[in-house]
Scaffold this motif. Structure first.
Motif, PDB file in Angstrom:
ATOM      1  N   GLU A  81      61.753  -4.561 -12.440  1.00 48.03           N
ATOM      2  CA  GLU A  81      62.773  -3.934 -13.293  1.00 48.03           C
ATOM      3  C   GLU A  81      63.052  -2.491 -12.849  1.00 48.03           C
ATOM      4  O   GLU A  81      64.180  -2.023 -12.936  1.00 48.03           O
ATOM      5  CB  GLU A  81      62.339  -3.919 -14.762  1.00 48.03           C
ATOM      6  N   SER A  82      62.004  -1.801 -12.416  1.00 46.42           N
ATOM      7  CA  SER A  82      62.218  -0.395 -12.063  1.00 46.42           C
ATOM      8  C   SER A  82      62.612  -0.231 -10.593  1.00 46.42           C
ATOM      9  O   SER A  82      62.755   0.879 -10.104  1.00 46.42           O
ATOM     10  CB  SER A  82      60.961   0.429 -12.374  1.00 46.42           C
ATOM     11  N   PHE A  83      62.783  -1.321  -9.888  1.00 45.72           N
ATOM     12  CA  PHE A  83      63.130  -1.248  -8.458  1.00 45.72           C
ATOM     13  C   PHE A  83      64.643  -1.381  -8.290  1.00 45.72           C
ATOM     14  O   PHE A  83      65.251  -2.333  -8.776  1.00 45.72           O
ATOM     15  CB  PHE A  83      62.415  -2.369  -7.698  1.00 45.72           C
ATOM     16  N   ASN A 142      69.820  -1.811   1.708  1.00 41.28           N
ATOM     17  CA  ASN A 142      68.686  -1.448   2.570  1.00 41.28           C
ATOM     18  C   ASN A 142      67.437  -2.281   2.304  1.00 41.28           C
ATOM     19  O   ASN A 142      66.543  -2.346   3.136  1.00 41.28           O
ATOM     20  CB  ASN A 142      68.343   0.030   2.369  1.00 41.28           C
ATOM     21  N   ASN A 143      67.348  -2.864   1.109  1.00 34.84           N
ATOM     22  CA  ASN A 143      66.095  -3.540   0.761  1.00 34.84           C
ATOM     23  C   ASN A 143      66.286  -4.895   0.115  1.00 34.84           C
ATOM     24  O   ASN A 143      65.337  -5.463  -0.435  1.00 34.84           O
ATOM     25  CB  ASN A 143      65.273  -2.631  -0.167  1.00 34.84           C
ATOM     26  N   GLU A 144      67.501  -5.442   0.132  1.00 28.71           N
ATOM     27  CA  GLU A 144      67.737  -6.622  -0.702  1.00 28.71           C
ATOM     28  C   GLU A 144      66.964  -7.853  -0.252  1.00 28.71           C
ATOM     29  O   GLU A 144      66.522  -8.645  -1.084  1.00 28.71           O
ATOM     30  CB  GLU A 144      69.226  -6.924  -0.880  1.00 28.71           C
ATOM     31  N   GLY A 190      59.581   2.299   6.873  1.00 31.29           N
ATOM     32  CA  GLY A 190      59.029   3.651   6.952  1.00 31.29           C
ATOM     33  C   GLY A 190      58.372   4.095   5.654  1.00 31.29           C
ATOM     34  O   GLY A 190      58.405   3.403   4.645  1.00 31.29           O
ATOM     35  N   VAL A 191      57.815   5.281   5.738  1.00 25.73           N
ATOM     36  CA  VAL A 191      57.032   5.803   4.634  1.00 25.73           C
ATOM     37  C   VAL A 191      57.934   6.145   3.437  1.00 25.73           C
ATOM     38  O   VAL A 191      59.075   6.559   3.606  1.00 25.73           O
ATOM     39  CB  VAL A 191      56.278   7.033   5.180  1.00 25.73           C
ATOM     40  N   GLY A 192      57.422   5.858   2.233  1.00 25.65           N
ATOM     41  CA  GLY A 192      58.147   6.236   1.016  1.00 25.65           C
ATOM     42  C   GLY A 192      59.388   5.423   0.724  1.00 25.65           C
ATOM     43  O   GLY A 192      60.262   5.843  -0.020  1.00 25.65           O
ATOM     44  N   LEU A 193      59.474   4.227   1.276  1.00 23.79           N
ATOM     45  CA  LEU A 193      60.691   3.429   1.082  1.00 23.79           C
ATOM     46  C   LEU A 193      60.514   2.275   0.089  1.00 23.79           C
ATOM     47  O   LEU A 193      61.426   1.484  -0.106  1.00 23.79           O
ATOM     48  CB  LEU A 193      61.182   2.877   2.423  1.00 23.79           C
ATOM     49  N   GLY A 194      59.351   2.157  -0.527  1.00 24.55           N
ATOM     50  CA  GLY A 194      59.219   1.164  -1.591  1.00 24.55           C
ATOM     51  C   GLY A 194      58.356  -0.040  -1.266  1.00 24.55           C
ATOM     52  O   GLY A 194      58.357  -1.013  -2.022  1.00 24.55           O
ATOM     53  N   LYS A 195      57.594   0.002  -0.183  1.00 25.11           N
ATOM     54  CA  LYS A 195      56.740  -1.145   0.152  1.00 25.11           C
ATOM     55  C   LYS A 195      55.655  -1.347  -0.908  1.00 25.11           C
ATOM     56  O   LYS A 195      55.482  -2.446  -1.442  1.00 25.11           O
ATOM     57  CB  LYS A 195      56.085  -0.967   1.531  1.00 25.11           C
ATOM     58  N   THR A 196      54.947  -0.261  -1.184  1.00 20.29           N
ATOM     59  CA  THR A 196      53.871  -0.372  -2.171  1.00 20.29           C
ATOM     60  C   THR A 196      54.436  -0.754  -3.546  1.00 20.29           C
ATOM     61  O   THR A 196      53.848  -1.534  -4.279  1.00 20.29           O
ATOM     62  CB  THR A 196      53.083   0.950  -2.243  1.00 20.29           C
ATOM     63  N   HIS A 197      55.594  -0.209  -3.847  1.00 23.56           N
ATOM     64  CA  HIS A 197      56.237  -0.559  -5.120  1.00 23.56           C
ATOM     65  C   HIS A 197      56.426  -2.081  -5.221  1.00 23.56           C
ATOM     66  O   HIS A 197      56.086  -2.693  -6.236  1.00 23.56           O
ATOM     67  CB  HIS A 197      57.590   0.157  -5.209  1.00 23.56           C
ATOM     68  N   LEU A 198      56.930  -2.688  -4.161  1.00 21.51           N
ATOM     69  CA  LEU A 198      57.150  -4.139  -4.192  1.00 21.51           C
ATOM     70  C   LEU A 198      55.831  -4.906  -4.285  1.00 21.51           C
ATOM     71  O   LEU A 198      55.739  -5.916  -4.996  1.00 21.51           O
ATOM     72  CB  LEU A 198      57.941  -4.593  -2.961  1.00 21.51           C
ATOM     73  N   ALA A 220      71.665   5.793  -7.299  1.00 20.13           N
ATOM     74  CA  ALA A 220      71.270   4.784  -8.301  1.00 20.13           C
ATOM     75  C   ALA A 220      69.782   4.900  -8.629  1.00 20.13           C
ATOM     76  O   ALA A 220      69.380   4.788  -9.793  1.00 20.13           O
ATOM     77  CB  ALA A 220      71.607   3.388  -7.790  1.00 20.13           C
ATOM     78  N   ILE A 221      68.966   5.146  -7.625  1.00 29.20           N
ATOM     79  CA  ILE A 221      67.525   5.289  -7.859  1.00 29.20           C
ATOM     80  C   ILE A 221      67.262   6.497  -8.764  1.00 29.20           C
ATOM     81  O   ILE A 221      66.497   6.428  -9.723  1.00 29.20           O
ATOM     82  CB  ILE A 221      66.757   5.428  -6.525  1.00 29.20           C
ATOM     83  N   LEU A 222      67.942   7.595  -8.464  1.00 22.71           N
ATOM     84  CA  LEU A 222      67.768   8.815  -9.273  1.00 22.71           C
ATOM     85  C   LEU A 222      68.162   8.567 -10.722  1.00 22.71           C
ATOM     86  O   LEU A 222      67.474   8.985 -11.657  1.00 22.71           O
ATOM     87  CB  LEU A 222      68.632   9.939  -8.714  1.00 22.71           C
ATOM     88  N   VAL A 244      62.435   7.779  -0.566  1.00 23.09           N
ATOM     89  CA  VAL A 244      62.556   7.711  -2.018  1.00 23.09           C
ATOM     90  C   VAL A 244      61.501   8.587  -2.691  1.00 23.09           C
ATOM     91  O   VAL A 244      61.743   9.166  -3.739  1.00 23.09           O
ATOM     92  CB  VAL A 244      62.441   6.249  -2.494  1.00 23.09           C
ATOM     93  N   ARG A 245      60.347   8.699  -2.062  1.00 26.01           N
ATOM     94  CA  ARG A 245      59.303   9.508  -2.680  1.00 26.01           C
ATOM     95  C   ARG A 245      59.773  10.956  -2.834  1.00 26.01           C
ATOM     96  O   ARG A 245      59.611  11.575  -3.877  1.00 26.01           O
ATOM     97  CB  ARG A 245      58.016   9.431  -1.853  1.00 26.01           C
ATOM     98  N   GLU A 246      60.379  11.491  -1.791  1.00 27.68           N
ATOM     99  CA  GLU A 246      60.863  12.872  -1.876  1.00 27.68           C
ATOM    100  C   GLU A 246      61.995  13.014  -2.880  1.00 27.68           C
ATOM    101  O   GLU A 246      62.122  14.017  -3.567  1.00 27.68           O
ATOM    102  CB  GLU A 246      61.337  13.341  -0.503  1.00 27.68           C
TER     103      GLU A 246
HETATM  104  P1  ADP Z   1      55.882   3.102   0.671  1.00 27.82           P
HETATM  105  O1  ADP Z   1      54.732   2.257   0.198  1.00 27.82           O
HETATM  106  O2  ADP Z   1      56.916   2.313   1.413  1.00 27.82           O
HETATM  107  O3  ADP Z   1      55.446   4.312   1.431  1.00 27.82           O
HETATM  108  P2  ADP Z   1      56.326   3.536  -2.149  1.00 27.82           P
HETATM  109  O4  ADP Z   1      56.409   2.132  -2.604  1.00 27.82           O
HETATM  110  O5  ADP Z   1      55.063   4.264  -2.444  1.00 27.82           O
HETATM  111  O6  ADP Z   1      56.659   3.651  -0.599  1.00 27.82           O
HETATM  112  O7  ADP Z   1      57.583   4.327  -2.753  1.00 27.82           O
HETATM  113  C1  ADP Z   1      57.612   5.728  -2.937  1.00 27.82           C
HETATM  114  C2  ADP Z   1      58.182   6.051  -4.302  1.00 27.82           C
HETATM  115  O8  ADP Z   1      59.542   5.682  -4.364  1.00 27.82           O
HETATM  116  C3  ADP Z   1      57.493   5.266  -5.411  1.00 27.82           C
HETATM  117  O9  ADP Z   1      57.382   6.083  -6.542  1.00 27.82           O
HETATM  118  C4  ADP Z   1      58.451   4.118  -5.677  1.00 27.82           C
HETATM  119  O10 ADP Z   1      58.361   3.684  -7.015  1.00 27.82           O
HETATM  120  C5  ADP Z   1      59.792   4.733  -5.389  1.00 27.82           C
HETATM  121  N1  ADP Z   1      60.772   3.769  -4.865  1.00 27.82           N
HETATM  122  C6  ADP Z   1      60.894   3.348  -3.587  1.00 27.82           C
HETATM  123  N2  ADP Z   1      61.915   2.489  -3.450  1.00 27.82           N
HETATM  124  C7  ADP Z   1      62.456   2.355  -4.675  1.00 27.82           C
HETATM  125  C8  ADP Z   1      63.562   1.603  -5.194  1.00 27.82           C
HETATM  126  N3  ADP Z   1      64.316   0.816  -4.407  1.00 27.82           N
HETATM  127  N4  ADP Z   1      63.831   1.700  -6.514  1.00 27.82           N
HETATM  128  C9  ADP Z   1      63.100   2.507  -7.306  1.00 27.82           C
HETATM  129  N5  ADP Z   1      62.064   3.244  -6.888  1.00 27.82           N
HETATM  130  C10 ADP Z   1      61.726   3.178  -5.589  1.00 27.82           C
END
Ligand code: ADP
Ligand code: MG
Length: 455
Positions: free
Chosen positions: A126-128, A133-135, A160-168, A292-294, A321-323
């Motif tokens: 829900e929060s993603f 770029n990520n569909e 790359g780093v901070g792009l949402g891998k861990t989030h997924l 949209a993320i913001l 996205v992290r930054e």
């Molecule tokens: P990675 O593991 O790829 O380095 P993270 O999953 O830790 O990146 O993501 C970094 C931050 O950005 C987290 O707080 C995450 O929730 C947020 N984030 C990344 N992609 C999205 C997205 N598509 N929608 C909402 N938040 C996102």
């Protein structure tokens, strides 16, 4: 703290220190006490729930890794707040956190089981925000969460780093647990897997180790598998774990910052295993997705974010996205603390130090820093002489981009890169020109760096 807990905490802190920056340790962990320890769980006392929130959101993986390294196996982590009222933001915390951030503390119960596994309950589908770029990565993760081991198995997501891998990864774990609370989800970083294996070997506890990862596991979520590169024994063990799980009809989901073919020392047979499933990438989001993320983040955190400010941040903060999130939190914290309205002027003022403002050419140091971060090497390595492939490549990319962006002469660039000969710079430029024609991934990286630096 009783004496036993004091000793355990000392051991744990020692293991934790290398996992986080000294600043993070001082700010977030120096006020933490260990007040209870059992075979299965550790209870930490924190001064207030901001600490709990912040540690859960940002430092859980590090804490879990430290636990495994200090005690040999993962434990559930519990928090007890010294005060139940939300803590006041003191000056040290101020730049990092918005007062609104801890508003959603009260739904803790439902999250207990997932947090115990190290999953951040805020990282859900829900929060993603889904964008071009990520569909594919998102759709595949959702399919895996809904029907583990039925669709893409293994699922391999890279980016790359901070792009949402861990989030997924967390979203899959959270979703699977919500759908079926009895599902055995095992989540950990590849570093924790390695540490865990080392301890099991040392303490002759391989049967327990194997049971944990093979028998008592329906979904294995392994984050940042590139850390297994060149660790032969860990990889060997992972290979067997993989086979056992796959044969047993269990789901495997791994992430990495590279393709399986690019991970050094990643054995051929393991590589080919990943071809059985789906390999999907996540690219940096475009400006629409960034905005949209913001907006989503602002809505969840009850931050009133005007459209022009969202657009300003989305346009200027392009790295990851992290930054992007970090800048929003900083801004909201500043506004709420000073009582100022969150306006475009405020945003421009507060963020001027971290923005590469449009029109200004970045200098060589900035280029080196940005390239180093994106390609996951140290800036001093770029200026140094090490020839390890990833470092040499990052160095060449940085030289190439410096030439393109600044137009400085070859000898001057060589000088700025730790005193290299001009021929090295020429070679780097030619090499990257050639490679970007041959390797689509490198070409994408270079393009996105160029876009970011020229913003
Ligand atoms: P990675 O593991 O790829 O380095 P993270 O999953 O830790 O990146 O993501 C970094 C931050 O950005 C987290 O707080 C995450 O929730 C947020 N984030 C990344 N992609 C999205 C997205 N598509 N929608 C909402 N938040 C996102
Ligand atoms: Mg990650």
């Amino acid at each position: 703290m009783d004496e036993k807990c004091t000793q355990l905490w000392e051991k744990l802190s020692a293991a934790l220190k290398p996992q986080v920056s000294p600043d993070t340790f001082k700010r977030w962990f120096s006020a933490v006490q260990l007040i209870g320890a059992t075979e299965n769980a550790l209870t930490f006392r924190v001064p207030n729930n901001i600490y709990q929130f912040w540690i859960e959101s940002n430092h859980m993986a590090a804490l879990q890794a430290a636990i495994v390294s200090a005690f040999g196996s993962p434990r559930a982590v519990k928090f007890s707040c010294a005060s139940e009222v939300p803590g006041k933001l003191d000056e040290e915390i101020l730049p990092e956190i918005s007062e609104k951030e801890f508003a959603r503390q009260n739904t803790r119960d439902a999250k207990q089981s997932s947090t115990a596994l190290g999953l951040n309950p805020r990282n859900t589908f829900e929060s993603f925000v889904v964008g071009p770029n990520n569909e594919i990565a998102h759709a595949a993760s959702l399919a895996v969460a809904q029907s583990p081991a039925r669709t893409y198995n293994p699922l391999f997501i890279y980016g790359g780093v901070g792009l949402g891998k861990t989030h997924l990864v967390h979203a899959v774990g959270n979703h699977a647990l919500r759908q079926n609370p009895n599902c055995h989800v095992v989540y950990l970083s590849s570093e924790s897997f390695t540490n865990d294996l080392i301890h099991a070997l040392e303490q002759h506890r391989m049967p327990e180790f194997r049971a944990r990862y093979r028998e008592k596991c329906d979904i294995l979520l392994l984050d940042d598998i590139q850390f297994l590169s060149n660790k032969k024994q860990t990889m060997e063990e992972f290979f067997h774990t993989f086979n056992a799980l796959h044969e047993g009809g269990k789901q495997i989901f791994v992430t990495s910052d590279k393709l399986p073919t690019e991970i050094e020392g990643f054995e051929e047979r393991l590589r080919s295993r990943f071809q059985w499933g789906l390999i999907a990438d996540i690219q940096p989001p475009e400006v629409e997705t960034r905005v949209a993320i913001l907006k989503k983040k602002a809505a969840t955190d009850h931050i009133a974010l005007p459209d022009d400010v969202a657009l300003f941040l989305g346009t200027h903060i392009r790295s990851n996205v992290r930054e992007l999130e970090g800048s929003l939190i900083r801004l909201a914290a500043f506004a709420s603390l000073t009582g100022a309205a969150l306006t475009l002027e405020l945003a421009q003022d507060v963020l001027k130090n971290i923005l590469v403002v449009r029109g200004d050419k970045p200098d060589v140091e900035t280029i080196i820093k940005v390239v180093a971060e994106a390609m996951q090497v140290k800036p001093q390595d770029i200026k140094g002489d090490r020839r390890q492939q990833n470092i040499a490549r990052a160095r060449q990319v940085a030289m190439f981009l410096t030439r393109k962006i600044t137009g400085l002469s070859y000898p001057v660039i060589g000088e700025k890169f730790g005193g290299k000969d001009h021929s090295t710079v020429i070679n780097a430029e030619q090499r990257i020109e050639q490679l970007t024609g041959e390797e689509p991934d490198l070409s994408k990286t270079v393009q996105s760096l160029l876009r970011r630096l020229n913003s």
